[in-house]
Design a protein around this motif. Structure first.
Motif, PDB file in Angstrom:
ATOM      1  N   ALA A 179       2.253   5.980  -4.382  1.00 34.96           N
ATOM      2  CA  ALA A 179       0.841   5.846  -4.015  1.00 34.96           C
ATOM      3  C   ALA A 179      -0.005   5.569  -5.251  1.00 34.96           C
TER       4      ALA A 179
ATOM      5  N   ALA B  39      -5.461   6.760   5.714  1.00 36.52           N
ATOM      6  CA  ALA B  39      -4.021   6.499   5.796  1.00 36.52           C
ATOM      7  C   ALA B  39      -3.740   5.006   5.643  1.00 36.52           C
TER       8      ALA B  39
ATOM      9  N   ASN C 296      -1.695   3.913   2.393  1.00 38.46           N
ATOM     10  CA  ASN C 296      -0.351   3.403   2.694  1.00 38.46           C
ATOM     11  C   ASN C 296      -0.192   1.948   2.283  1.00 38.46           C
ATOM     12  N   GLU C 297      -1.272   1.205   2.397  1.00 39.73           N
ATOM     13  CA  GLU C 297      -1.191  -0.243   2.144  1.00 39.73           C
ATOM     14  C   GLU C 297      -1.478  -0.632   0.694  1.00 39.73           C
TER      15      GLU C 297
END
Ligand SMILES: [Zn+2]
Length: 265
Positions: A174, A206, A210-211
């Protein structure tokens, strides 16, 4: 000339709003419009943190990024958020009094709400002509224009993918932390509870973490602001959603007259 006529047709559509399916609820309408507003503000955050070059208007870019993020996962949720957001722009146009052409602020940083509705519809119908053809028809968009939107969508998508690719997380670790907080709702406690129960901020956070690999720590908060707004602050890389904003979109369905009266200036 043809372009001008098309623009005026869109303006003429300002009232009434889209034909909503009967089952649209104030809760869903508010939540969907909050999603779109938050993705728009994250568009500003990405531009800032990733130093994405802008040729033109950053507001248009943030709107395009929001639409691409909404469409990404597809499905019914993406459809509902998209539809309610276009409808939200049209209702907002009504409330903020753009019905008189001479009063429209052509110098504002945000495009006129009708224009934002038309731009978003173009990207939507360009991406998914089958799904959003009816919406484009309701917006008075001619068939020829709808076809041209496929190119505009591809252009936006390709440009975005190229600029964002160095910042995608992929299978890696992350990026910097994104902190989520719901501040006290005060007299807007009910709408604050709705956003919290629906985990709206968590869902957006999220998608973002996440992306993408954030370059520096950021905050996503919902709070009272004293105005119906959502904004990005580059000072501390924070996105703020005002409870008043969520309430306004709730009222657009639950109590439209009151929603209009509340928008004082
Ligand atoms: Zn903006």
């Amino acid at each position: 000339m043809k372009h001008l006529i098309a623009t005026l047709c869109v303006l003429a559509l300002a009232s009434p709003a889209l034909a909503q399916e009967e089952e649209v609820t104030p809760d869903a309408f508010s939540v969907n419009n909050v999603y779109a507003a938050l993705y728009h503000e994250f568009g500003h955050l990405f531009v800032d943190q990733f130093q994405i070059p802008i040729l033109g208007n950053e507001e248009y870019v943030a709107d395009a990024i929001a639409t691409l993020l909404i469409l990404k996962d597809g499905g019914d949720a993406a459809y509902d958020i998209s539809y309610d957001t276009v409808d939200g722009y049209l209702r907002s146009a009504e409330i903020y009094g753009a019905e008189k052409l001479e009063e429209v602020d052509f110098n504002g940083e945000h495009g006129m709400d009708q224009q934002r509705a038309a731009q978003m519809t173009c990207l939507l119908v360009g991406a998914e002509p089958e799904l959003f053809g009816e919406l484009a028809n309701q917006m008075g968009m001619e068939a020829e224009r709808q076809e041209a939107c496929a190119f505009e969508y591809e252009q936006a998508k390709t440009g975005w993918e190229k600029l964002i690719s160095p910042h995608l997380r992929g299978d890696g670790p992350a990026g910097a932390k994104l902190t989520v907080s719901y501040e006290d709702g005060g007299e807007y406690a009910a709408i604050a509870r709705l956003l919290k129960d629906e985990k709206v901020l968590e869902a957006v956070a999220a998608v973002v973490t996440n992306e993408f690999k954030l370059a520096k720590p950021a905050t996503l908060r919902a709070s009272l602001c004293g105005e119906e707004n959502a904004f990005y602050d580059p000072e501390d890389s924070s996105v703020t959603l005002c409870y008043e904003y969520a309430q306004l979109y709730f009222d657009m369905i639950a109590d439209p007259e009151n929603a209009g009266m509340d928008a004082g200036e």
